[in-house]
Design an enzyme around this catalytic site. Structure first.
Site, mmCIF file in Angstrom:
data_model
loop_
_atom_site.group_PDB
_atom_site.id
_atom_site.type_symbol
_atom_site.label_atom_id
_atom_site.label_comp_id
_atom_site.label_asym_id
_atom_site.label_seq_id
_atom_site.Cartn_x
_atom_site.Cartn_y
_atom_site.Cartn_z
ATOM 1 N N GLU A 93 0.848 -1.211 0.000
ATOM 2 C CA GLU A 93 0.000 0.000 0.000
ATOM 3 C C GLU A 93 0.880 1.256 0.000
ATOM 4 O OE1 GLU A 93 -3.710 -0.097 1.889
ATOM 5 O OE2 GLU A 93 -3.245 1.641 3.141
ATOM 6 N N ALA B 153 -9.776 11.036 3.481
ATOM 7 C CA ALA B 153 -11.202 11.058 3.835
ATOM 8 C C ALA B 153 -11.795 12.449 3.668
ATOM 9 C CB ALA B 153 -11.396 10.566 5.253
ATOM 10 N N HIS C 193 -8.293 3.413 -3.599
ATOM 11 C CA HIS C 193 -9.279 3.563 -2.532
ATOM 12 C C HIS C 193 -10.193 4.743 -2.866
ATOM 13 C CE1 HIS C 193 -6.618 1.582 0.838
ATOM 14 N NE2 HIS C 193 -6.499 0.962 -0.328
ATOM 15 N N GLY D 12 -14.695 5.974 5.165
ATOM 16 C CA GLY D 12 -13.795 7.025 5.663
ATOM 17 C C GLY D 12 -14.168 7.345 7.094
ATOM 18 N N GLN E 172 -8.177 -4.593 8.486
ATOM 19 C CA GLN E 172 -7.434 -3.631 9.296
ATOM 20 C C GLN E 172 -6.172 -4.337 9.792
ATOM 21 O OE1 GLN E 172 -6.327 -0.869 10.089
ATOM 22 N NE2 GLN E 172 -8.130 0.121 10.997
HETATM 23 P P1 FAD Z 1 -18.445 0.985 7.046
HETATM 24 O O1 FAD Z 1 -18.439 -0.289 6.318
HETATM 25 O O2 FAD Z 1 -19.521 1.961 6.726
HETATM 26 O O3 FAD Z 1 -18.488 0.635 8.609
HETATM 27 C C1 FAD Z 1 -18.371 1.656 9.597
HETATM 28 C C2 FAD Z 1 -19.199 1.280 10.817
HETATM 29 O O4 FAD Z 1 -20.593 1.292 10.472
HETATM 30 C C3 FAD Z 1 -18.938 -0.130 11.351
HETATM 31 O O5 FAD Z 1 -19.098 -0.104 12.739
HETATM 32 C C4 FAD Z 1 -20.025 -0.982 10.691
HETATM 33 O O6 FAD Z 1 -20.350 -2.149 11.435
HETATM 34 C C5 FAD Z 1 -21.185 0.013 10.662
HETATM 35 N N1 FAD Z 1 -22.091 -0.190 9.531
HETATM 36 C C6 FAD Z 1 -21.764 -0.568 8.265
HETATM 37 N N2 FAD Z 1 -22.859 -0.606 7.486
HETATM 38 C C7 FAD Z 1 -23.898 -0.225 8.274
HETATM 39 C C8 FAD Z 1 -25.288 -0.049 8.044
HETATM 40 N N3 FAD Z 1 -25.831 -0.288 6.842
HETATM 41 N N4 FAD Z 1 -26.067 0.386 9.091
HETATM 42 C C9 FAD Z 1 -25.537 0.616 10.308
HETATM 43 N N5 FAD Z 1 -24.217 0.454 10.581
HETATM 44 C C10 FAD Z 1 -23.421 0.049 9.591
HETATM 45 N N6 FAD Z 1 -9.738 5.730 5.426
HETATM 46 C C11 FAD Z 1 -9.492 6.734 4.566
HETATM 47 O O7 FAD Z 1 -9.861 7.866 4.835
HETATM 48 N N7 FAD Z 1 -8.818 6.529 3.385
HETATM 49 C C12 FAD Z 1 -8.391 5.297 3.025
HETATM 50 O O8 FAD Z 1 -7.805 5.130 1.944
HETATM 51 C C13 FAD Z 1 -8.636 4.193 3.906
HETATM 52 N N8 FAD Z 1 -8.235 2.937 3.603
HETATM 53 C C14 FAD Z 1 -8.538 1.893 4.449
HETATM 54 C C15 FAD Z 1 -8.175 0.595 4.080
HETATM 55 C C16 FAD Z 1 -8.456 -0.477 4.924
HETATM 56 C C17 FAD Z 1 -8.080 -1.879 4.526
HETATM 57 C C18 FAD Z 1 -9.108 -0.241 6.180
HETATM 58 C C19 FAD Z 1 -9.382 -1.389 7.109
HETATM 59 C C20 FAD Z 1 -9.478 1.045 6.554
HETATM 60 C C21 FAD Z 1 -9.209 2.129 5.682
HETATM 61 N N9 FAD Z 1 -9.584 3.436 5.999
HETATM 62 C C22 FAD Z 1 -9.331 4.467 5.129
HETATM 63 C C23 FAD Z 1 -10.250 3.710 7.282
HETATM 64 C C24 FAD Z 1 -11.800 3.580 7.183
HETATM 65 O O9 FAD Z 1 -12.295 4.583 6.338
HETATM 66 C C25 FAD Z 1 -12.363 3.721 8.597
HETATM 67 O O10 FAD Z 1 -12.016 2.597 9.351
HETATM 68 C C26 FAD Z 1 -13.842 4.029 8.734
HETATM 69 O O11 FAD Z 1 -14.101 4.363 10.103
HETATM 70 C C27 FAD Z 1 -14.792 2.906 8.358
HETATM 71 O O12 FAD Z 1 -14.787 2.666 7.027
HETATM 72 P P2 FAD Z 1 -15.595 1.385 6.426
HETATM 73 O O13 FAD Z 1 -15.509 1.479 4.979
HETATM 74 O O14 FAD Z 1 -15.173 0.152 7.094
HETATM 75 O O15 FAD Z 1 -17.093 1.780 6.922
#
Ligand code: FAD
Length: 291
Positions: free
Chosen positions: A17, A51, A77, A108, A179
């Site tokens: 990455e 983000a 991403h 994000g 993660q």
């Molecule tokens: P979601 O899938 O939306 O989940 C977030 C929370 O909401 C979780 O608790 C989940 O259980 C809950 N949830 C999901 N869907 C629903 C629903 N329909 N109703 C109610 N609750 C729900 N951040 C950046 O800014 N830029 C990046 O490039 C970046 N790359 C990343 C790469 C990886 C591999 C990882 C693991 C994280 C990365 N992040 C990045 C961080 C990420 O954006 C954060 O961890 C963020 O807080 C959650 O993103 P997510 O896509 O997992 O969110």
């Protein structure tokens, strides 16, 4: 190449990455690190996305370069939480026009000044909505998403987190990247739970080599990851000696990766953070394991 195709051929993959520059002043130095990492011929390279939108234009520039100049499969991403539908649709269009085939669809982190906003007014609250928009964009992207072996910090419990993970898979997400984690047993336990919940898509294990003591508190703050005593001992012993800490951190990450492959995990993604020297040492350590 689509990541889904790459993950389906059964051979071990090792990917790296990188993150884009924050300003155009640092573009050249990031470009040079990215090019050094690309020379290692990883299975693919991913490019993070700011983000708050700060580095978003550079995500595409760097991803385009990796794909079209270095000819390494590329995963761009894309986050949605600070955007509206029109902006996101335009980004997707730009990704397609640049030849990007793979998108890691993320929510994000919610910016501190928006934590108390009325979320019903947002176009995007969860990554699943972004997956839906990409899937219905008319373009044939391979879509990945994030998952959390130790549970996402906002989730009430593991069962709820896994329920929403399944929703992402059901909407068309073709793989997950985890993660960072520092104890492989956490991943093995997580995989057991998600397979039991009917999630069948490949999971790429995300490994963060910790190469300086300052990274430890940052990593914990960012991910909430559990640090095993074995790792804490190593930081206590070598934290004040930068070259020893770097060597120990790379060996710890390599050891984690070998254990993953040995236990049937085929795909490992290294959070190499624009450090070609770290990526190279890990690749060299695995030269007979990942050809
Ligand atoms: P979601 O899938 O939306 O989940 C977030 C929370 O909401 C979780 O608790 C989940 O259980 C809950 N949830 C999901 N869907 C629903 C629903 N329909 N109703 C109610 N609750 C729900 N951040 C950046 O800014 N830029 C990046 O490039 C970046 N790359 C990343 C790469 C990886 C591999 C990882 C693991 C994280 C990365 N992040 C990045 C961080 C990420 O954006 C954060 O961890 C963020 O807080 C959650 O993103 P997510 O896509 O997992 O969110």
């Amino acid at each position: 190449m689509k990541i889904s195709v790459l993950l389906s051929n059964g051979t071990p993959s090792l990917s790296f990455e990188v993150f884009p520059p924050k300003t155009s002043d640092s573009f050249e130095s990031v470009k040079s690190s990215v090019s050094e990492i690309a020379k290692l011929r990883p299975s693919f390279m991913s490019v993070t996305y700011g983000a708050g939108g700060g580095t978003s234009e550079f995500t595409l520039k760097i991803a385009e370069r990796i794909k079209n100049e270095y000819h390494v499969p590329t995963l761009a991403h894309l986050t949605c939480v600070s955007s509206n539908t029109e902006t996101v649709e335009n980004k997707i269009k730009d990704f397609h026009a640049a030849g990007i085939e793979n998108i890691l669809a993320l929510r994000g982190d919610i910016p501190a000044d928006k934590l108390n906003d009325d979320r019903s007014k947002w176009d995007f609250v969860h990554a699943s909505q972004l997956i839906d928009v990409i899937k219905n964009s008319g373009y044939d992207f391979c879509i990945g998403a994030a998952c959390y072996p130790e549970v996402h910090p906002e989730s009430r419990n593991k069962a709820e987190d896994i329920r929403y993970l399944k929703q992402k898979a059901d909407l068309g997400c073709e793989f997950f990247t985890t993660q960072m984690f520092f104890d492989n047993n956490l991943l093995y336990n997580f995989l057991y739970r998600i397979r039991e919940a009917g999630i069948t898509v490949p999971v790429i294990a995300g490994i963060m080599p910790i190469t300086n003591a300052n990274q430890v508190s940052r990593a914990i703050k960012l991910s909430g990851s559990f640090m095993p005593q074995r790792f804490i001992n190593l930081v206590d012993k070598y934290g004040d000696n930068p070259s020893a800490m770097m060597q120990a951190g790379i060996i710890y990450a390599t050891d984690q990766i070998i254990d993953l492959y040995a236990n049937g995990i085929t795909h490992v993604h290294v959070y190499s953070m624009n450090k070609p020297e770290v990526a190279k040492k890990i690749k060299d350590n695995l030269s007979e394991i990942v050809k």
